[in-house]
Design an enzyme around this catalytic site. Structure first.
Site, PDB file in Angstrom:
ATOM      1  N   TYR A  20      -4.735 132.337 -19.107  1.00 16.27           N
ATOM      2  CA  TYR A  20      -4.303 131.792 -20.391  1.00 16.27           C
ATOM      3  C   TYR A  20      -5.597 131.568 -21.161  1.00 16.27           C
ATOM      4  CZ  TYR A  20      -2.281 128.544 -23.821  1.00 16.27           C
ATOM      5  OH  TYR A  20      -1.882 127.928 -24.991  1.00 16.27           O
ATOM      6  N   ASP A  45      -1.422 135.612 -21.033  1.00 13.89           N
ATOM      7  CA  ASP A  45      -1.608 135.462 -22.476  1.00 13.89           C
ATOM      8  C   ASP A  45      -3.096 135.630 -22.743  1.00 13.89           C
ATOM      9  OD1 ASP A  45      -1.914 134.696 -25.099  1.00 13.89           O
ATOM     10  OD2 ASP A  45      -0.667 132.912 -24.959  1.00 13.89           O
ATOM     11  N   ASN A  97      -4.493 136.060 -25.633  1.00 15.19           N
ATOM     12  CA  ASN A  97      -4.841 135.396 -26.894  1.00 15.19           C
ATOM     13  C   ASN A  97      -5.717 136.259 -27.799  1.00 15.19           C
ATOM     14  OD1 ASN A  97      -3.850 132.974 -27.979  1.00 15.19           O
ATOM     15  ND2 ASN A  97      -4.654 131.797 -26.250  1.00 15.19           N
TER      16      ASN A  97
END
Length: 413
Positions: free
Chosen positions: A256, A295, A297
């Site tokens: 993440y 994720d 990002n």
């Protein structure tokens, strides 16, 4: 024996909880956003502006055919993608006039969730930013999944998806848990569970609960597990953001990744992460092929978000620093001849498709198709031939503001 691990050290130990300064992107528990409502309203009305600009560009007295051509030309001109990112879209053939399959716009989970059976001889890996495990569990999927009826907590949206997908390995990001969950729906399905947990605290030290959180749940026992990002000068900031499992034939890294923050105020922290992660994934690849998922990002190119131009170098996830770091990891051009190459699997198999994995709950983004592709699978180039399928589960929306991504890899791990 079943493995149940909450991270507290680099090898099968959990780090001490520490303050987490990140706010999360458009989650129900957070009212902040990376753009103001006025700015976002500007982003979601490109068609009206394009029509006006296109009309202004129309030649007079040329007939319907030439007017239509001028109008199309005007529209194309206003769809700028932001500096170098324009080349990515042009090379992918975007705007060529081909019809793309529409992505669903449902705001809640389908009443029945079903997927094709796993390809024989493969391992199915799914990754999902659940924007808080507790919140995802409370959002229901109506009806049944397959032939199994759900009651009580097991009927909730998150559980319904997991039951239908039944991945061999499940990577969860933004879990926001304070302790390793003991939900039977997970513990009964996955014997080996590894939770990297972060705490978010006020300046007074009072806990506000998990702020990030990453987990890998597996039916296959790994050889080792690591929760660190080697070389990072602030190990506490890494907690809750990375889990690495070593298997016989490859590494699996779930992340993440740090968000660059509202107004790009934490872009320096993102750059710090990227610097050390680039070195880390290359070091792993020197030992075994790598699967990187979660994720990430970042929207790698202009194809990976609905409105690239107004977001370029203004919005977290789509800045020059972030996209260049991702491109360096891929090393697709071989610009760094001594560095390994990696492949963005979904983009490799869908070179011009504009489908996304994240749709804000705000401003009716899902219904309007305004999204970002932030969740993906990136694999060492030499693993690509083992990939048999990679898809976005576009219907699975509502339990989270992200859709899961899934990949099937020729077994064994």
């Amino acid at each position: 024996m079943p493995s149940e691990n909450a991270a507290s050290s680099s090898k099968r130990k959990a780090p001490e909880p520490s303050p987490e300064a990140e706010h999360d992107r458009f989650c129900p528990s957070d009212t902040s956003s990376f753009t103001s409502q006025a700015e976002f309203a500007y982003l979601i009305k490109p068609k009206k502006r394009q029509k006006k600009e296109g009309d202004a560009a129309k030649p007079k007295g040329k007939g319907a055919k030439s007017k239509a051509a001028a109008k199309g030309k005007g529209k194309g001109k206003t769809r700028g993608k932001g500096k170098a990112a324009e080349d990515d879209e042009n090379e992918a053939g975007a705007g060529s006039g081909t019809t793309e399959p529409a992505q669903p716009t449902n705001r809640t989970l389908p009443e029945a969730i079903a997927f094709p059976p796993k390809i024989e001889g493969t391992t199915r890996i799914a990754a999902w930013n659940i924007c808080g495990l507790a919140a995802a569990q409370k959002k229901t999927a109506r009806g049944s999944v397959g032939t199994t009826e759900f009651t009580g907590v097991a009927a909730q949206g998150f559980k319904s998806y997991v039951e239908a997908e039944d991945p061999d390995v499940l990577v969860l990001t933004e879990t926001k848990v304070n302790n390793a969950p003991v939900d039977p729906a997970l513990t009964d399905r996955y014997a080996h569970r590894y939770w990297s947990i972060a705490d978010k605290k006020t300046s007074s030290g009072r806990s506000e609960g998990g702020a990030a959180g990453t987990a890998i749940l597996s039916k296959v026992e790994p050889l080792s597990v690591d929760y660190t990002l080697p070389g990072h000068p602030d190990p506490s900031s890494v907690k809750g953001r990375i889990v690495t499992l070593e298997f016989a034939s490859c590494y699996l890294v779930g992340t993440y990744v740090v968000n660059a923050g509202t107004g790009l105020k934490t872009l320096d922290a993102k750059k710090e992460w990227n610097t050390h992660f680039e070195a880390y994934i290359r070091a792993l690849d020197a030992k075994k092929p790598v699967i990187w998922t979660g994720d990430l990002n970042v929207a790698p190119t202009a194809l990976d978000l609905t409105n690239p131009k107004p977001n370029w170098n203004k919005t977290p996830g789509y800045t020059e620093a972030e996209t260049r770091s991702f491109a360096r990891i891929l090393n697709a051009s071989g610009a760094e001849p001594d560095a390994p190459k990696f492949v963005d699997v979904w983009r490799e198999t869908h070179p011009a498709l504009k489908h996304y994995t994240y749709f804000s709950y705000r401003f009716s983004c899902r219904e309007k198709g305004i999204g970002w592709r932030l969740d993906m699978f990136v694999v060492s180039e030499r693993l690509v031939e083992r990939v048999k399928m990679c898809e976005i589960r576009s219907d699975i929306y509502g339990a989270s503001d992200h859709c899961p991504v899934v990949m099937e890899l020729e077994s064994p791990l």
